[in-house]
Design an enzyme around this catalytic site. Structure first.
Site, PDB file in Angstrom:
ATOM      1  N   ARG A 104      -9.543  -6.313  -8.632  1.00 43.36           N
ATOM      2  CA  ARG A 104      -9.787  -7.322  -7.328  1.00 43.36           C
ATOM      3  C   ARG A 104      -9.551  -6.864  -5.887  1.00 43.36           C
ATOM      4  O   ARG A 104     -10.423  -7.092  -5.180  1.00 43.36           O
ATOM      5  CB  ARG A 104     -10.107  -8.650  -7.959  1.00 43.36           C
ATOM      6  CG  ARG A 104     -11.215  -9.289  -8.823  1.00 43.36           C
ATOM      7  CD  ARG A 104     -10.892 -10.020  -9.571  1.00 43.36           C
ATOM      8  NE  ARG A 104      -8.755 -10.479 -10.000  1.00 43.36           N
ATOM      9  CZ  ARG A 104      -8.931 -11.710 -10.959  1.00 43.36           C
ATOM     10  NH1 ARG A 104      -9.717 -12.704 -10.433  1.00 43.36           N
ATOM     11  NH2 ARG A 104      -7.507 -11.396 -11.037  1.00 43.36           N
ATOM     12  N   ARG A 150      13.065   7.747  19.443  1.00 42.72           N
ATOM     13  CA  ARG A 150      13.218   8.250  18.335  1.00 42.72           C
ATOM     14  C   ARG A 150      14.319   8.041  17.284  1.00 42.72           C
ATOM     15  O   ARG A 150      15.077   7.182  17.888  1.00 42.72           O
ATOM     16  CB  ARG A 150      12.459   9.393  18.695  1.00 42.72           C
ATOM     17  CG  ARG A 150      10.751   9.313  18.778  1.00 42.72           C
ATOM     18  CD  ARG A 150      11.290  10.910  19.227  1.00 42.72           C
ATOM     19  NE  ARG A 150      10.668  11.883  17.541  1.00 42.72           N
ATOM     20  CZ  ARG A 150      10.887  12.767  18.414  1.00 42.72           C
ATOM     21  NH1 ARG A 150      10.676  13.064  19.452  1.00 42.72           N
ATOM     22  NH2 ARG A 150      10.918  13.814  17.182  1.00 42.72           N
ATOM     23  N   SER A 173      16.106  15.902  39.885  1.00 42.45           N
ATOM     24  CA  SER A 173      14.836  15.739  39.112  1.00 42.45           C
ATOM     25  C   SER A 173      14.049  17.234  38.798  1.00 42.45           C
ATOM     26  O   SER A 173      15.039  17.511  39.587  1.00 42.45           O
ATOM     27  CB  SER A 173      14.445  14.820  40.062  1.00 42.45           C
ATOM     28  OG  SER A 173      14.099  13.207  40.544  1.00 42.45           O
ATOM     29  N   ARG A 183      16.186  27.643  40.775  1.00 40.94           N
ATOM     30  CA  ARG A 183      15.323  27.503  41.294  1.00 40.94           C
ATOM     31  C   ARG A 183      14.954  28.720  42.145  1.00 40.94           C
ATOM     32  O   ARG A 183      15.875  29.273  42.813  1.00 40.94           O
ATOM     33  CB  ARG A 183      15.250  26.430  41.929  1.00 40.94           C
ATOM     34  CG  ARG A 183      15.912  26.280  42.929  1.00 40.94           C
ATOM     35  CD  ARG A 183      15.453  24.005  43.169  1.00 40.94           C
ATOM     36  NE  ARG A 183      16.055  24.405  44.696  1.00 40.94           N
ATOM     37  CZ  ARG A 183      16.802  23.155  44.868  1.00 40.94           C
ATOM     38  NH1 ARG A 183      17.366  22.635  43.901  1.00 40.94           N
ATOM     39  NH2 ARG A 183      17.429  23.120  46.082  1.00 40.94           N
TER      40      ARG A 183
HETATM   41  C1  UD1 Z   1      -2.844 -14.698 -15.123  1.00 37.55           C
HETATM   42  C2  UD1 Z   1      -2.615 -16.556 -16.258  1.00 37.55           C
HETATM   43  C3  UD1 Z   1      -3.072 -17.970 -15.566  1.00 37.55           C
HETATM   44  C4  UD1 Z   1      -3.043 -18.285 -14.116  1.00 37.55           C
HETATM   45  C5  UD1 Z   1      -2.371 -16.884 -13.506  1.00 37.55           C
HETATM   46  C6  UD1 Z   1      -1.574 -17.167 -12.506  1.00 37.55           C
HETATM   47  C7  UD1 Z   1      -2.577 -15.028 -18.161  1.00 37.55           C
HETATM   48  C8  UD1 Z   1      -4.055 -15.022 -19.461  1.00 37.55           C
HETATM   49  N1  UD1 Z   1      -3.405 -15.988 -17.524  1.00 37.55           N
HETATM   50  O1  UD1 Z   1      -3.691 -15.113 -14.782  1.00 37.55           O
HETATM   51  O2  UD1 Z   1      -3.853 -18.523 -16.955  1.00 37.55           O
HETATM   52  O3  UD1 Z   1      -3.130 -18.739 -13.682  1.00 37.55           O
HETATM   53  O4  UD1 Z   1      -2.293 -15.150 -14.119  1.00 37.55           O
HETATM   54  O5  UD1 Z   1      -1.708 -16.273 -11.395  1.00 37.55           O
HETATM   55  O6  UD1 Z   1      -2.409 -14.695 -18.352  1.00 37.55           O
HETATM   56  N2  UD1 Z   1      -0.662  -8.190 -16.399  1.00 37.55           N
HETATM   57  C9  UD1 Z   1       0.294  -6.981 -17.682  1.00 37.55           C
HETATM   58  N3  UD1 Z   1      -0.785  -6.405 -18.076  1.00 37.55           N
HETATM   59  C10 UD1 Z   1      -1.598  -7.124 -18.656  1.00 37.55           C
HETATM   60  C11 UD1 Z   1      -2.066  -7.723 -18.015  1.00 37.55           C
HETATM   61  C12 UD1 Z   1      -1.743  -8.275 -17.072  1.00 37.55           C
HETATM   62  O7  UD1 Z   1       0.929  -6.202 -16.955  1.00 37.55           O
HETATM   63  O8  UD1 Z   1      -2.274  -6.606 -20.200  1.00 37.55           O
HETATM   64  C13 UD1 Z   1       0.391  -8.137 -15.198  1.00 37.55           C
HETATM   65  C14 UD1 Z   1      -0.012  -8.065 -13.797  1.00 37.55           C
HETATM   66  O9  UD1 Z   1       0.002  -6.776 -13.297  1.00 37.55           O
HETATM   67  C15 UD1 Z   1       0.151  -9.215 -13.134  1.00 37.55           C
HETATM   68  C16 UD1 Z   1       0.268 -10.872 -14.149  1.00 37.55           C
HETATM   69  O10 UD1 Z   1      -0.354  -9.824 -15.723  1.00 37.55           O
HETATM   70  O11 UD1 Z   1       0.719  -8.864 -12.474  1.00 37.55           O
HETATM   71  C17 UD1 Z   1      -1.088 -11.938 -13.707  1.00 37.55           C
HETATM   72  O12 UD1 Z   1      -2.366 -10.548 -14.614  1.00 37.55           O
HETATM   73  P1  UD1 Z   1      -3.579 -11.475 -13.421  1.00 37.55           P
HETATM   74  O13 UD1 Z   1      -4.194 -10.349 -14.341  1.00 37.55           O
HETATM   75  O14 UD1 Z   1      -3.217 -11.355 -12.236  1.00 37.55           O
HETATM   76  O15 UD1 Z   1      -4.122 -12.419 -14.710  1.00 37.55           O
HETATM   77  P2  UD1 Z   1      -4.646 -13.960 -14.193  1.00 37.55           P
HETATM   78  O16 UD1 Z   1      -6.357 -13.684 -14.480  1.00 37.55           O
HETATM   79  O17 UD1 Z   1      -3.997 -14.053 -12.493  1.00 37.55           O
HETATM   80 CA    CA Z   2      -3.024 -13.205 -11.018  1.00 34.60          CA
END
Ligand code: UD1
Ligand code: CA
Length: 464
Positions: A18, A333, A406, A441
């Protein structure tokens, strides 16, 4: 809190679709630094003994940013959801309490985490989720309670219309006993609308198995996650506001706080006045009783007490001594040091230059790779010719109390002894001894009555 071992897992493998930007989401800057840095700083501040970061999308870039912060990265091969991400961090090897959080919550502070950990200990629960009450619950997971007791977290995409009305949401922060995490994590399945392994499901699994689960309610900003550019801009705005407030509480004067941008690590002394449009970045340190005028931009600059940075000056990795004045429209700088009570005026550029105490360069000058002594006067239009045809840079050294007329050029490498005087318009190519006068000069030639005789034009012709 620091007595007990605390391990932290930060989830940062997601792309952040997003955001609609090629940069991995957690590297997007919030008020000047990558948002994941804010999260790491917060958990470190709360006394984390071990920090594991789950990386995936943009792994190389993310590692470059986080590894210097003494964390360990664990790659997640496929982004199969937050539970799968935690699995990638080898939770079975952890002991004590484990704090899990998302890498996209830049407003989180160490004090928030300390509070959460204290509540977790007091609750004697084995699993806790941190919730927040928000006005617009949007896409957040909903906290579902039965008779006040936590039952489950339901993702917005899987929630009924009734559940969507709940405005207590999952902040994405959890505290669990390590052994509980290790035994329940493998039980999470992916039967949901996205086909992902949701970490949120651990709550209902634990609850059904008779483990004590609890929801700890934190202030709303803890739940503030960044998922798109609008939220990113809002996070930046809120962090800048937080920093300004802290400085004003310490006695810094701001004419128009909203237009003053100060990054987190910046220090400003009491009694200093910051005009509108000032930008203070990185490790900038401004002393007490300074004045920083409109539009000044300071990055990693150190400005001593009582100094005056005038409008639209641009300072990078430079030092300004006590009571010195710089600008308007000055450019310092990197690696420039302005001595105490020195004066650098308009349209003066310096680079890698040490400019001694009480010395003056009032106008239109370039000093690069130079060492200028104390009480030196640099006339308007002086230039150090530091870059030679062999593509090397050479130094100019000017002793104490030298007077430079100058429009002088110093062809480096060159050294001017103390108390020397350089005549205006000189191109100095040879060293000048102390106390000498150097003039280089073209000599002025006078030819008397040289102008050819012309008829004075008639007024009507002149008007044509
Ligand atoms: C998640 C929660 C939601 C909560 C919200 C808060 C879950 C299923 N949902 O949703 O309940 O309200 O966070 O912000 O957990 N990530 C990974 N690997 C993955 C998927 C995600 O490392 O496979 C990491 C993302 O980089 C991110 C975090 O997990 O930092 C959350 O993932 P995101 O997709 O933003 O979850 P939300 O839809 O926000
Ligand atoms: Ca999130």
């Amino acid at each position: 809190m620091k007595s007990k071992e605390l391990s932290v897992i930060i989830l940062a493998a997601g792309k952040g679709t997003r955001m609609k930007s090629p940069l991995p989401k957690v590297l997007h800057p919030v008020a000047g630094s990558p948002m994941i840095k804010k999260v790491i700083d917060a958990v470190k501040g709360a006394g984390a003994s071990e920090i594991r970061v789950v990386v995936g999308y943009g792994e190389t870039l993310v590692r470059k940013v986080v590894e210097p912060m003494s964390v360990t990265c664990f790659p997640q091969a496929n982004q199969w959801g937050t539970a799968d991400a935690v699995k990638s961090a080898d939770p079975a090897s952890l002991k004590g309490d484990v704090l899990i959080l998302n890498g996209d919550h830049p407003l989180l502070e160490a004090s928030d985490i300390e509070k959460i950990l204290t509540e977790f200990n007091d609750s004697r629960a084995s699993v806790a989720v941190v919730s927040a009450i928000v006005k617009t619950p949007g896409h957040f997971g909903r906290i579902v309670r039965h008779k006040g007791e936590l039952r489950a977290i339901v993702e917005a995409a899987d929630a009924s219309a009734e559940t969507l009305k709940i405005n207590e949401v999952n902040t994405g922060i959890y505290v669990l006993k390590a052994e509980v995490l290790a035994s329940f994590l493998p039980k999470i399945e992916n039967h949901n609308s996205k086909g992902e392994y949701y970490l949120t499901d651990i709550i209902s699994l634990c609850q059904e198995a008779g483990e004590k689960v609890t929801a700890i309610t934190a202030r709303a900003s803890v739940g503030f996650g960044v998922n798109n550019q609008i939220e990113l801009a809002k996070a930046t705005r809120l962090l800048f506001a937080r920093k300004r407030r802290a400085l004003m509480e310490e006695g810094v004067l701001m004419i128009d706080p909203k237009s003053t941008y100060i990054e987190e690590e910046v220090e400003v002394g009491a009694g200093t006045v910051l005009f509108p449009g000032v930008y203070l970045r990185g490790r900038t340190k401004v002393g007490a009783y300074c004045v920083v005028e409109p539009g000044a931009y300071l990055a990693h600059a150190r400005v001593a007490d009582g100094a005056h940075v005038k409008a639209y000056s641009y300072l990078e990795n430079s030092t300004v001594g006590a009571k010195a004045s710089v600008g308007p429209f000055a450019r310092l700088r990197p690696e420039t040091e302005i001595g105490a009570d020195a004066h650098v005026g308009n349209f003066v550029e310096m680079k890698k230059t040490k400019f001694g105490a009480r010395s003056k360069a009032g106008h239109l000058t370039y000093l690069g790779d130079a060492t200028i002594g104390e009480d030196v006067n640099i006339g308007c239009g002086t230039i150090t010719c530091n870059y030679a045809v062999d593509r090397q840079k050479y130094r100019t050294v000017i002793g104490d109390r030298v007077f430079v007329g100058s429009d002088t050029q110093f062809v480096a490498p060159i050294e001017i002894g103390a108390d020397a005087v350089i005549g205006s318009g000189s191109t100095i190519t040879k060293d000048v001894p102390a106390k000498a006068l150097a003039v280089a000069r073209g000599k002025q030639i006078i030819k008397e009555n040289w102008t050819p005789k012309t008829e004075p034009s008639k007024p009507e012709e002149a008007g044509k």
